[in-house]
Design an enzyme around this catalytic site. Structure first.
Site, PDB file in Angstrom:
ATOM      1  N   GLY A 496     -17.061  16.604 -81.795  1.00  0.00           N
ATOM      2  CA  GLY A 496     -18.139  17.455 -82.287  1.00  0.00           C
ATOM      3  C   GLY A 496     -17.595  18.789 -82.756  1.00  0.00           C
ATOM      4  CB  VAL A 503     -16.677  19.447 -78.665  1.00  0.00           C
ATOM      5  CG1 VAL A 503     -16.771  18.861 -77.261  1.00  0.00           C
ATOM      6  CG2 VAL A 503     -17.613  20.642 -78.804  1.00  0.00           C
ATOM      7  CG  ASP A 613     -29.616  26.332 -80.380  1.00  0.00           C
ATOM      8  OD1 ASP A 613     -30.426  26.086 -81.289  1.00  0.00           O
ATOM      9  OD2 ASP A 613     -28.384  26.243 -80.522  1.00  0.00           O
TER      10      ASP A 613
END
Length: 824
Positions: A496, A503, A613
């Protein structure tokens, strides 16, 4: 004088672009137009003739004899002739053009993939270089794409190379445009670098390589190369307005009053300056002073962009009536804009202002205009006519594209250096205060400590003192261990990419699988997010919150290590991937799990935590499809007991942002509820929260789904993969819950606890039907929290969840941790 568009003016508005086509077009000194792969010349949009590159003189520009020309044997009737052929480069190749006039040039590359006998252009993967500088990396496309670059050429030859990405790849192009730009199209003077708390000057802009990302005709209709002086395309702004109710269109039939030193028709065509968006001051639902805001996805995170804003005062009846402010990504970019003064006291005179700004951690650029303190209360207004956003590509050392960004970094370094000094000073004072009050603080409430927000940069010492002083020593992991566990941060292990950094999938010495989130090396821009995640995740554990395994701050690194979530983000199991779609029951269980985690955040301490978020990419699934809320970089403490909200700048993700929070900048836990409601619709319909490629009515998922829900036809837009398995009673209750979450005002939204209870009821309805509950009654369910009178309000209970998760909760929240076994 401009007028708001109404029904009787609509036709005139849309035919306005046709009124201004007779002006002489710009004639560039260098002008090369290539019809790649074709045997004949052709025109495109205008009388501009694109030369065949398979015969003279067009073939003279090809510098390779190993390219192949192909044709689309089954072209679409709507496809331009220019896109029916292509030049393919199996082993690489290039075009070379003689540059007669040094300076700024436009380069446009047209890619329109089709399938031919030997090549499927949709499977191409390649790089594009301009005089050795890479402008496109690992490119492939399944639809028509036009890439535009603007750069300074100082060499007598311009070479555009197409290189296959790997041995099995190939490159292609359908058409090439190379032409010189008007003089002073990109200026080196007067460009503002928008950074926190100030606006510095960005120097040497003309020597940068620019890639056009967005070109918007604000308030107007779409403009094509047919009615643009430089053969550009301008799209409408409807899909980019964050709050449509804040703006209304304005237009004029009078030609702009061009002045020496201002904008020209080459900078933008008449039609851009003859239309605008202004404040809708007649909207009674809005406060007296508000901003008009647009959000633009630019994909690249933390990358500098040239933002060119176009203005022309077509809304004032006389001079010196209009004053307004300009904001970019919440920062004040230009205070008290006075168009009358800037245009030498000529009304309706076009001008443009250049800014350089950085995209945020989500790859967004937000532009706002709003009233100034100088505005006459009776004439409060703001307007914008056009927007251009161009990505500034990496610094170039090539002789072809000269110039460096040293000046920029000197400016930034000076500013950030001041922040470092102040940060060290205040942290020293903070440490002394902590030593003095350590005993007192250790005996205080177990609620979370307020999150600290830092501005600017910091070096590793600042980070070390900040993190170390918080008592997180047991979570430290050495950089060497993480380097070994990720094979030296091998790019093939990337699972990611976010605003903070990449990541990686990795493992620790004990073979524990982990996810390693590494901040961009050498950058301290993610320090607030880094500290926030450590602050929150080190103090809480819950089955439905991603666990922090540790962190690393050695060698100026910012690395966070989490438990590994095998199945990845929820989004990848709904759309946009090859994963098999989740069943309706699985989707409900995922939503219930995420709601439990979010409810624990909201109620686990006296103030609670607001995530800020919530979205489908921040809900992760483990190997058993258990949902866990992740990414707490934007989270912050909720309001105190005697407060109703937290006043703070707007943060979040486009499409999930609470409109009330956006308007008032007042954050509450109901902002998370709104975002979660969008996720519920995302789960149901299996499409993105915002899709600008769709027609206007469908761009915003929440608005579109609620419209169908209110028509009683929501079942028509349900994901086809689950449509046949949803019981009507389950769908009805789920849709009602999602709609209530997305109410315009927080007071009308349920708490996340109510949402959790309703989702559990939806699952029960799905598995067993309404049972003994009359059909007309199963829409409302009483939350069992209303029956808590038997519990002491003052006691705290430490819950052990049996799976190693625990947390301190008050007895008034104990019911949020109960598991409903029915239907599991």
């Amino acid at each position: 004088m401009a007028f708001p568009i109404n029904l009787t003016q609509t036709l005139l508005f849309f035919f306005c672009p046709l009124l201004h086509l007779s002006f002489a077009a710009f004639t560039p000194t260098d002008n090369y137009l290539i019809n790649s792969g074709s045997n004949t010349n052709t025109s495109f949009f205008t009388t501009r003739s694109f030369l065949s590159d398979s015969s003279e003189p067009g073939s003279s520009f090809l510098s390779t004899d190993r390219s192949i020309s192909i044709s689309d044997t089954n072209p679409s009737p709507d496809s331009p002739v220019l896109y029916n052929t292509a030049r393919v480069f199996p082993v690489g190749g290039s075009y070379k053009f003689q540059v007669t006039t040094k300076g700024t040039h436009f380069i446009r590359l047209h890619f329109a993939p089709f399938k031919a006998s030997r090549f499927n252009l949709r499977s191409a993967k390649f790089r594009v270089l301009i005089n050795g500088f890479s402008v496109i990396n690992s490119f492939s496309t399944s639809s028509v794409v036009v890439k535009e670059f603007i750069l300074k050429i100082d060499d007598p030859v311009l070479e555009i190379s197409f290189l296959p990405f790997k041995a099995s790849g190939f490159g292609f192009v359908n058409a090439v445009e190379v032409f010189s730009a008007p003089k002073d199209y990109i200026m080196d003077q007067g460009t503002k670098l928008v950074i926190p708390n100030s606006a510095q000057i960005f120097s040497n802009l003309s020597s940068q390589v620019l890639e056009t990302v967005h070109r918007i005709n604000v308030g107007g209709s779409k403009l094509t190369p047919f009615n643009d002086t430089l053969w550009r395309t301008w799209v409408v702004d409807d899909n980019y307005l964050l709050l449509r109710a804040a703006a209304r269109r304005a237009w004029t039939t009078h030609s702009p009053n061009y002045q020496n030193g201002g904008a020209t028709r080459e900078i933008a065509p008449d039609n851009v300056y003859m239309t605008a968006q202004e404040m809708d001051r007649d909207n009674q639902e809005l406060q007296a002073r508000f901003n008009i805001s647009w959000g633009f996805q630019v994909d690249e995170k933390r990358v500098l962009h040239l933002v060119r804003l176009h203005f022309c005062d077509i809304v004032s009846s006389s001079l010196n009536q209009l004053y307004f402010n300009v904001f970019i990504n919440e920062y004040l970019a230009f205070k008290d804009v006075d168009l009358s003064t800037l245009t030498f006291h000529v009304l309706a005179s076009p001008l443009y202002i250049d800014f350089v700004a950085e995209s945020d951690r989500s790859g967004m650029l937000r532009i706002s205009v709003g009233p100034s303190d100088l505005s006459n209360p009776a004439r409060v207004n703001a307007l914008l006519n056009g927007v251009e956003i161009m990505r500034i590509l990496s610094p170039v050392s090539s002789e072809v594209v000269s110039g460096k960004r040293n000046v920029v970094w000197i400016v930034v370094g000076s500013v950030l250096g001041g922040f470092v000094f102040l940060s060290l000073f205040f942290l020293s004072v903070l440490c002394l205060c902590r030593r003095k009050n350590n005993k007192t603080r250790s005996s205080e409430s177990t609620g979370w400590t307020p999150l600290r927000r830092f501005r600017g940069s910091s070096n590793s010492r600042t980070t070390e003192r900040t993190v170390s002083s918080s008592g997180y020593h047991t979570l430290r992991i050495s950089f060497a261990e993480l380097q070994s566990g990720t094979n030296n941060f091998d790019r093939s292990l990337v699972i990611g990419v976010g605003g903070f950094g990449m990541v990686f999938r990795g493992s620790l010495k004990d073979n524990t699988k982990v996810a390693v989130k590494r901040g961009s090396p050498g950058s301290r821009q993610g320090l607030p997010e880094f500290l926030s995640e450590i602050t929150i995740l080190s103090k809480i554990r819950h089955r439905h919150l991603v666990s922090l395994v540790g962190y690393c701050e050695e060698q100026s690194e910012m690395i966070l290590v989490y438990e590994y979530m095998d199945k990845g983000p929820l989004k990848s199991h709904l759309y946009g991937s090859t994963n098999p779609p989740l069943s309706w029951k699985q989707r409900l269980e995922v939503c219930i799990g995420a709601a439990r985690g979010l409810h624990y955040l909201h109620t686990g301490s006296s103030q609670g935590i607001i995530h800020r978020d919530i979205k489908s990419t921040n809900i992760l699934l483990d190997n058993n499809y258990v949902a866990k809320v992740a990414d707490f970089g934007l989270s912050r403490s909720g309001p105190c007991i005697d407060e109703t909200h937290v006043s703070t700048g707007v943060k979040g993700s486009f499409g999930y942002l609470d409109p009330e929070y956006f308007r008032r900048q007042q954050l509450t836990d109901k902002s998370d509820v709104y975002s979660f409601g969008v996720v519920l619709f995302e789960v149901l319909c299996a499409r993105p929260a915002v899709d600008p490629l769709l027609v206007r009515e469908q761009v915003n998922l929440a608005e579109w789904a609620i419209e169908w829900q209110r028509k009683g036809m929501l079942d028509q837009i349900v994901d086809p993969n689950i449509a046949d398995e949803i019981k009507p009673c389950s769908l009805k209750k789920f849709a009602e819950t999602a709609e209530k979450c997305c109410a315009d005002y927080g007071v009308d939204r349920p708490t996340i606890g109510d949402v959790l209870w309703n989702l559990e009821h939806v699952l029960q309805l799905q598995e067993s039907g309404p049972l003994n509950i009359p059909e007309e009654d199963y829409g409302d369910v009483t939350d069992p929290r209303t029956a808590r009178q038997g519990l002491s309000n003052g006691s705290n209970i430490e819950r052990d969840y049996g799976d190693g998760t625990s947390g301190i909760i008050s007895s008034t929240q104990v019911f949020s941790q109960l598991m409903t076994n029915a239907g599991r």
